[in-house]
Design a protein around this motif. Structure first.
Motif, PDB file in Angstrom:
ATOM      1  N   GLU A 173       0.835  -1.185   0.000  1.00 19.69           N
ATOM      2  CA  GLU A 173       0.000   0.000   0.000  1.00 19.69           C
ATOM      3  C   GLU A 173       0.874   1.241   0.000  1.00 19.69           C
ATOM      4  O   GLU A 173       1.839   1.347   0.748  1.00 19.69           O
ATOM      5  N   THR A 174       0.531   2.189  -0.852  1.00 14.56           N
ATOM      6  CA  THR A 174       1.301   3.428  -0.936  1.00 14.56           C
ATOM      7  C   THR A 174       0.419   4.612  -0.599  1.00 14.56           C
ATOM      8  O   THR A 174      -0.799   4.555  -0.745  1.00 14.56           O
ATOM      9  N   PHE A 175       1.066   5.659  -0.141  1.00 12.13           N
ATOM     10  CA  PHE A 175       0.368   6.898   0.184  1.00 12.13           C
ATOM     11  C   PHE A 175       0.759   7.934  -0.863  1.00 12.13           C
ATOM     12  O   PHE A 175       1.946   8.200  -1.066  1.00 12.13           O
ATOM     13  N   ASP A 176      -0.226   8.477  -1.529  1.00 11.92           N
ATOM     14  CA  ASP A 176       0.046   9.518  -2.522  1.00 11.92           C
ATOM     15  C   ASP A 176       0.187  10.843  -1.784  1.00 11.92           C
ATOM     16  O   ASP A 176      -0.796  11.406  -1.313  1.00 11.92           O
ATOM     17  N   ALA A 177       1.429  11.316  -1.681  1.00 11.37           N
ATOM     18  CA  ALA A 177       1.708  12.556  -0.945  1.00 11.37           C
ATOM     19  C   ALA A 177       1.619  13.791  -1.817  1.00 11.37           C
ATOM     20  O   ALA A 177       1.990  14.881  -1.375  1.00 11.37           O
ATOM     21  N   GLY A 178       1.110  13.641  -3.036  1.00 16.07           N
ATOM     22  CA  GLY A 178       1.062  14.769  -3.960  1.00 16.07           C
ATOM     23  C   GLY A 178       0.290  15.960  -3.429  1.00 16.07           C
ATOM     24  O   GLY A 178       0.755  17.101  -3.493  1.00 16.07           O
ATOM     25  N   GLN A 208      10.313   7.174   6.633  1.00 21.71           N
ATOM     26  CA  GLN A 208      11.391   6.477   5.932  1.00 21.71           C
ATOM     27  C   GLN A 208      11.015   5.065   5.534  1.00 21.71           C
ATOM     28  O   GLN A 208      11.488   4.542   4.520  1.00 21.71           O
ATOM     29  N   SER A 209      10.169   4.429   6.340  1.00 19.54           N
ATOM     30  CA  SER A 209       9.802   3.037   6.075  1.00 19.54           C
ATOM     31  C   SER A 209       8.533   2.897   5.237  1.00 19.54           C
ATOM     32  O   SER A 209       8.139   1.781   4.888  1.00 19.54           O
ATOM     33  N   SER A 210       7.892   3.999   4.916  1.00 20.71           N
ATOM     34  CA  SER A 210       6.627   3.963   4.180  1.00 20.71           C
ATOM     35  C   SER A 210       6.843   4.097   2.687  1.00 20.71           C
ATOM     36  O   SER A 210       7.851   4.624   2.226  1.00 20.71           O
ATOM     37  N   GLU A 211       5.867   3.601   1.948  1.00 22.11           N
ATOM     38  CA  GLU A 211       5.887   3.702   0.488  1.00 22.11           C
ATOM     39  C   GLU A 211       5.028   4.879   0.059  1.00 22.11           C
ATOM     40  O   GLU A 211       3.884   5.014   0.461  1.00 22.11           O
ATOM     41  N   PHE A 212       5.611   5.747  -0.757  1.00 29.88           N
ATOM     42  CA  PHE A 212       4.877   6.872  -1.318  1.00 29.88           C
ATOM     43  C   PHE A 212       4.813   6.717  -2.831  1.00 29.88           C
ATOM     44  O   PHE A 212       5.680   6.072  -3.443  1.00 29.88           O
ATOM     45  N   ASN A 213       3.805   7.312  -3.435  1.00 34.85           N
ATOM     46  CA  ASN A 213       3.692   7.233  -4.896  1.00 34.85           C
ATOM     47  C   ASN A 213       4.828   7.990  -5.569  1.00 34.85           C
ATOM     48  O   ASN A 213       5.340   8.954  -5.044  1.00 34.85           O
TER      49      ASN A 213
END
Length: 363
Positions: A38-43, A358-363
């Motif tokens: 799962e990724t978080f779109d930080a846009g 740091q450990s999270s997935e971003f778009n």
């Protein structure tokens, strides 16, 4: 039941159990993979940080600096007490967005040397007096070439205030007014440069942040930009706890106090922490998507705790009796409490929020 039948039953039970466990394991692995994938779109968050927080803060700073320059010029034209007090209030008003902006001292404010040009401290009385005693014409160009500690916010503060007591306008010399106008014009040039560095009509650093990971030459990923945000908050929390408050407190030295002439130190420190609050919540004059939404989506308790810690630090600083420079010796308990509260913010950012980013997935 005969022995071979018992073993047969046991074998079947074991086989069935293995099948069930095996199926369960596959489901859990798939669930873990989905969670990890799962990724978080930080846009939106990065766009709101760049524009709703940073650019809005710098725009307010530039507008306030213009009002300060107008007030200073009015004082130079008519050195009345009323005009002096208007200029003093304009200085304090300009400090607010600047101190809040110290939660993001990266990008052009750093690379273009605007932070030290605007806000070097502590200032040296002797150093400032040497400028006043010189025979140099105090033009804007001359002031621009001075040392950072001879211009900017605290030189203006020194000329407008005197140790927190209300200065008499009649005591201000024509030479001081000349210096005051030129250094304020220099400050205004710096705030305009800073605003344009982030503005679409200028260098548009906002775009570099907002488009992190999708065309930004500065931030190759959204994670890199979000980590820059968090590190900006860490830097100012560290500076407030372990520099701005601790240094004069530990040394019992009032000359190390920021904004010592105006007695504005406590407001400065609170605005530094409000800057952290603004970045985390994605707000300045209007609300946007902040880092809090990302943290809350992962660990709601951490989000709630950090918001409480930030407000507790603002309150703890506000509990220090004014002026701060007297409290470093007369009210040491309240000063230490403020240091502890700000240090807690730094600890949470360093040990909980930054590792999460740091450990999270971003778009």
């Amino acid at each position: 039941m005969k022995l071979y039948k018992i073993w047969t039953v046991l074998f079947c039970l074991l086989l069935a159990s293995a099948f069930v466990v095996g199926c369960g394991s596959d489901d859990e692995d798939e669930s873990d993979e989905q969670a990890q994938g799962e990724t978080f779109d930080a846009g939106i968050m990065l766009n709101d940080f760049a524009n709703t927080v940073v650019l809005a803060t710098y725009t307010d700073l530039d507008n306030k600096a213009e009002e300060l320059l107008t007030a200073v010029k009015a004082l130079a034209a008519d050195s009345s007490q009323a005009n002096l007090e208007k200029a003093q209030q304009a200085w304090k008003a300009t400090r607010t967005p600047w101190e809040q902006s110290e939660a993001f001292l990266f990008g052009p404010v750093d690379t273009q040397g605007l932070d030290p040009a605007l806000d070097s401290w502590p200032v040296d009385h002797v150093n400032l007096q040497s400028v006043l005693d010189s025979g140099d014409t105090l033009t804007v160009d001359f002031v621009s070439g001075l040392e950072d500690t001879q211009k900017g916010f605290h030189t203006i503060e020194f000329l407008l205030f005197r140790d927190g007591d209300q200065r008499k306008a009649s005591d201000i010399t024509s030479r001081e007014l000349e210096y005051l106008v030129s250094t304020t014009e220099n400050l205004k040039a710096s705030t305009s440069q800073l605003r344009l560095a982030w503005a679409p009509e200028g260098e548009n650093f906002s775009r570099a942040v907002a488009q992190a990971g999708v065309g930004s030459a500065i931030y190759p990923s959204q994670s890199a930009a979000v980590q820059e945000m968090v590190n900006g908050m860490i830097v100012i929390a560290d500076e407030v706890a372990n520099g701005k408050i601790s240094d004069p407190y530990n040394e019992s030295d009032t000359t190390l106090v920021e904004s010592q002439f105006s007695f504005n130190s406590i407001s400065d420190f609170q605005d530094n922490i409000r800057g952290i609050q603004n970045v985390y919540m994605g707000k300045f004059t209007s609300d946007g998507q902040g880092l809090n939404e990302f943290v809350n989506g992962q660990y709601p308790d951490l989000d709630a705790r950090f918001q409480q810690e930030v407000q507790a630090a603002i309150d703890a600083i506000g509990a220090i009796p004014n002026p701060f420079r007297d409290s470093i010796t007369a009210n040491r308990g309240t000063v230490q409490a403020a240091i502890d509260a700000v240090s807690k913010i730094q600890q949470t950012l360093e040990q909980d929020i930054l590792p999460l980013v740091q450990s999270s997935e971003f778009n």
